[in-house]
Scaffold this active site. Structure first.
Site, short mmCIF file in Angstrom:
data_model
loop_
_atom_site.label_atom_id
_atom_site.label_comp_id
_atom_site.label_asym_id
_atom_site.label_seq_id
_atom_site.Cartn_x
_atom_site.Cartn_y
_atom_site.Cartn_z
N GLY A 297 40.64 40.86 51.18
CA GLY A 297 41.34 40.19 52.26
C GLY A 297 41.84 38.85 51.77
N CYS A 298 41.85 37.88 52.64
CA CYS A 298 42.32 36.54 52.29
C CYS A 298 41.54 36.00 51.10
CB CYS A 298 42.16 35.62 53.50
SG CYS A 298 42.60 33.91 53.15
N PHE A 299 42.25 35.60 50.06
CA PHE A 299 41.54 35.13 48.86
C PHE A 299 40.77 33.84 49.10
CE2 PHE A 299 46.09 34.41 47.05
CZ PHE A 299 46.33 33.33 47.89
#
Length: 176
Positions: free
Chosen positions: A9-11
């Protein structure tokens, strides 16, 4: 030094679980797996380049073996979600393990099978295990985002549903 690359997902949310551990030499955010060279965040976030948001970890396997990285990776994600992770939807937010060596591939496959065999999740485990390709470093403002913008990071993470999922599905599994 070896490299390990994970998409979850969002890094921004995938950096902190691996920080400040013995043998971890560095963690950078970037993009992997797409079909255009040198993608920008603006391109990747549209979900049309084929890239995943990833973190790439440089580590000393004598101090922190790859299998330990895998053990940290799985509890950061929803391994049953093929459409993204938590509030982040789209192909760029899918979860994946990108292996750099045959040994990493075998360990990743084994760890995924162990998760499947555990029957912790009722839905199928869909996290992909993929051959690492060219890593493109994300823009500087994405690097260590949680340190540069702690207020926004905490707000975004709190709204994402990630922590609630981890608490409900992973922490109970580990007896916490």
């Amino acid at each position: 030094m070896e490299k390990a690359t994970f998409a979850g997902g969002c890094f921004w949310c995938m950096v902190t679980p691996f920080e400040d551990l013995p043998g971890i030499q560095g963690i950078v955010s970037g993009y992997m797996g797409g079909h255009i060279e040198n993608p920008t965040y603006e391109q990747v976030k549209k979900g049309t380049t084929g890239h995943y948001e990833v973190v790439q970890i440089t580590f000393d396997s004598d101090l922190f073996p790859y299998v330990k990285l895998l053990q940290l990776f799985w509890p950061q994600i929803d391994p049953t979600d093929s459409e993204g992770q938590f509030q982040d939807r789209g192909p760029q937010y899918r979860a994946a393990i990108f292996y750099h060596t045959d040994e990493q591939k075998q360990l990743a496959i084994q760890s995924k099978q162990e998760l499947i065999d555990s029957k912790v999740f009722k839905k199928p485990i869909v996290t992909e295990i993929l051959n690492a390709s060219t890593f493109y470093l994300a823009e500087e403002y994405h690097q260590d985002y949680h340190k540069k913008n702690p207020k926004h990071y905490k707000e975004d993470r709190a709204m994402s549903g990630r922590d609630e999922f981890i608490e409900a599905n992973w922490n109970n599994r580990n007896g916490k």
